[in-house]
Design an enzyme around this catalytic site. Structure first.
Site, short mmCIF file in Angstrom:
data_model
loop_
_atom_site.label_atom_id
_atom_site.label_comp_id
_atom_site.label_asym_id
_atom_site.label_seq_id
_atom_site.Cartn_x
_atom_site.Cartn_y
_atom_site.Cartn_z
N GLU A 181 44.14 59.25 24.96
CA GLU A 181 43.09 60.05 25.04
C GLU A 181 43.31 61.48 25.63
OE1 GLU A 181 40.06 57.93 27.45
OE2 GLU A 181 40.06 56.13 26.07
N GLU A 382 41.73 50.72 21.86
CA GLU A 382 40.88 50.22 23.08
C GLU A 382 39.41 50.19 22.63
OE1 GLU A 382 40.83 52.62 26.74
OE2 GLU A 382 43.02 52.80 26.64
C1 FCB Z 1 39.70 54.61 28.73
C2 FCB Z 1 40.87 54.60 29.39
C3 FCB Z 1 41.37 53.45 29.99
C4 FCB Z 1 39.96 52.46 30.84
C5 FCB Z 1 38.91 52.55 29.81
C6 FCB Z 1 37.66 51.88 30.33
O1 FCB Z 1 38.91 55.84 28.56
O2 FCB Z 1 41.73 55.24 28.36
O3 FCB Z 1 42.59 53.90 30.95
O4 FCB Z 1 39.85 53.21 31.81
O5 FCB Z 1 38.42 53.88 29.54
#
Ligand code: FCB
Length: 476
Positions: A181, A382
């Site tokens: 990210e 994610e």
């Molecule tokens: C993302 C992050 C991860 C976590 C999620 C909920 O942005 O990469 O570390 O905190 O959100």
């Protein structure tokens, strides 16, 4: 009369049309600072998140990652849990200051040993390791000496560190994500991240190292981050195993079409490319778009052609962190060819204040990424949600809201794969509840509940759902 499922289809066809491709990975994800603890053990250096969380007022309730889930000492138990819930891949991050505590270039053997043992334990459990090299916890020494990613020296140091890790772990770790990210850590850490919310509101998030740079300075930090990624890709290819596979994991500014018509989809494509010109587009195309350079004007970053070639080094896969759309779009006859539509004030959301609910984002983002950049392989690196999880009287955690979220999101991801979008795996955020950055331990994202007093782990109902989905390779 033949039996039917609750949604009216004949039994036997219930899951077959919701199946993922063969070999699809069912993974869980964590990040070092959020789970490891052991913040100053075995020669680890301080990270910028140690410093930030130790500063009063920065993290809710004064929570820190000093102990967190104690994953550093309990990793064997955690891997056994992952195995029991059917995960066949684990995306973890490596804490850079465990490997290079100081900026002297001297590696810390004990830090590397920890990850080496973790990897051995994973392989013994039949779980494939996917290592992320940067999940926001850079060494404080590099912050103090160079101002962090404000300096190209840090991009170079990141490349060195990435090459060293791939050289040492590469006999067993074959898949690497360079940076997690870009937008989140650059903007929250160096200026403040503004997240669009229902009702036209904006949420402002400030993370480590807590700077407030000007727009021009911020664009330079963005450029150094993607340069660091490119240098890391080259170093992994040069020093890692010949069969190393490399990509990044980005939470883009996800723009999705408000309606599924060719005109709206074309507008969403244009928006996705332009709104991510500073990260995704430059990494996947090798140049900054004219629109980006025009909008930035005198604040545009300085860069060379050689750097652009490094930044766009060939990748094996694209990792996308997808929680929510940032914006809906509709077509427009005026430049830039799209209009953004704000979320209505009553648009549904999940527990985290930033978490707008729109499951179709799991369909559109892979599809748009594929159609724009023709990437050969995509991982959803994610996806997940926090919930107000509680232990019920019988000792279980009935996270029905997370079940709803999982079903709705995975159905959309399956829809993308059924149309030929090459999504090769799904990593749920997170394996367990953990330290959710500024929000501390109150924001629970895990499939497994963690009592942060006793550190006892209890798999939630959603863990059972995940196990069934992984076992059938289908939405259940
Ligand atoms: C993302 C992050 C991860 C976590 C999620 C909920 O942005 O990469 O570390 O905190 O959100």
């Amino acid at each position: 009369m033949s039996a039917i499922t609750s949604d009216g289809r004949p039994v036997g066809h219930a899951s077959s049309n919701r199946t993922f491709p063969d070999g699809f990975r069912w993974g869980v994800a964590t990040a070092a600072y959020q789970v490891e603890g052991a913040w100053d053990e075995d020669g680890k250096g301080q990270s910028i998140w140690d410093t930030f969380a130790h500063t009063p007022g920065k993290v809710a309730h004064g929570d820190t990652g000093d102990v967190a889930n104690d994953h550093y000492h309990r990793y064997a138990e955690d891997i056994a849990l992952m195995r029991s819930i059917g995960a066949n891949a684990y995306r973890f991050s490596i804490a850079w200051p465990r490997i290079f505590p100081e900026d002297s270039g001297q590696p810390n053997k004990a830090g590397l040993d920890f990850y080496s043992c973790l990897v051995d334990e994973l392989l013994a459990a039949g779980i494939e390791p996917f290592a992320t090299l940067y999940h926001w916890d850079s060494p404080q020494t590099l912050q103090d000496k160079h101002g962090g990613w404000q300096s190209k020296e840090v991009s170079k140091a990141f490349g060195e560190y990435a090459g060293y890790v791939a050289e040492r772990l590469g006999d067993r770790v074959k898949r690497y994500f360079t940076i997690n990210e870009f937008r989140s850590f650059v903007e929250s850490g160096y200026q403040g991240l503004n997240v669009p919310m229902p009702g036209g509101k904006t949420l402002h998030v400030a993370g480590a190292p807590g700077l407030e740079l000007s727009d021009g300075e911020l664009n330079q930090v963005r450029h150094h981050a993607v340069l660091g990624h490119g240098l890391a890709v080259q170093a992994i290819r040069a020093r890692g195993p010949a069969d190393a596979k490399v990509g990044f994991a980005e939470n883009g500014h996800w723009a999705i079409p408000a309606l599924d018509t060719p005109e709206y989809v074309a507008a969403a494509q244009t928006a996705t490319r332009e709104m991510n010109a500073d990260f995704l587009t430059v990494m996947l195309e090798g140049h900054y778009t004219d629109g980006y350079l025009d909008r930035a004007g005198r604040d545009a970053p300085s860069f060379t052609d050689d750097e652009l070639r490094t930044i766009s080094s060939a990748l094996d896969f694209t990792g996308i962190d997808v929680y929510r759309p940032h914006i809906y779009v509709q077509p427009s006859g005026e430049p830039p060819g799209y209009r953004t539509i704000p979320f209505s004030a009553s648009h549904p959301k999940m527990h985290s204040e930033w978490h707008v609910l729109s499951p179709e984002v799991l369909y559109w983002v892979p599809r748009l990424v594929q159609s724009l950049w023709g990437t050969p392989s995509i991982y959803t690196t994610e996806n997940g949600c926090s919930a107000l999880d509680e232990i019920a009287e019988d000792g279980q955690v009935y996270d029905t809201d997370r079940l709803m979220f999982l079903r709705a999101n995975l159905e959309q991801l399956q829809r993308a794969t059924s149309k030929g979008v090459p999504v090769d795996g799904y990593f749920h955020w997170s394996a367990q509840d953990n330290l959710e950055w500024n929000w501390g331990f109150g924001s629970r994202f895990g499939l497994t509940y963690v009592d942060f007093e006793t550190l006892e782990r209890t798999p939630k109902l959603s863990a059972t759902w995940f196990r069934e989905a992984a076992r059938r390779n289908a939405v259940v």
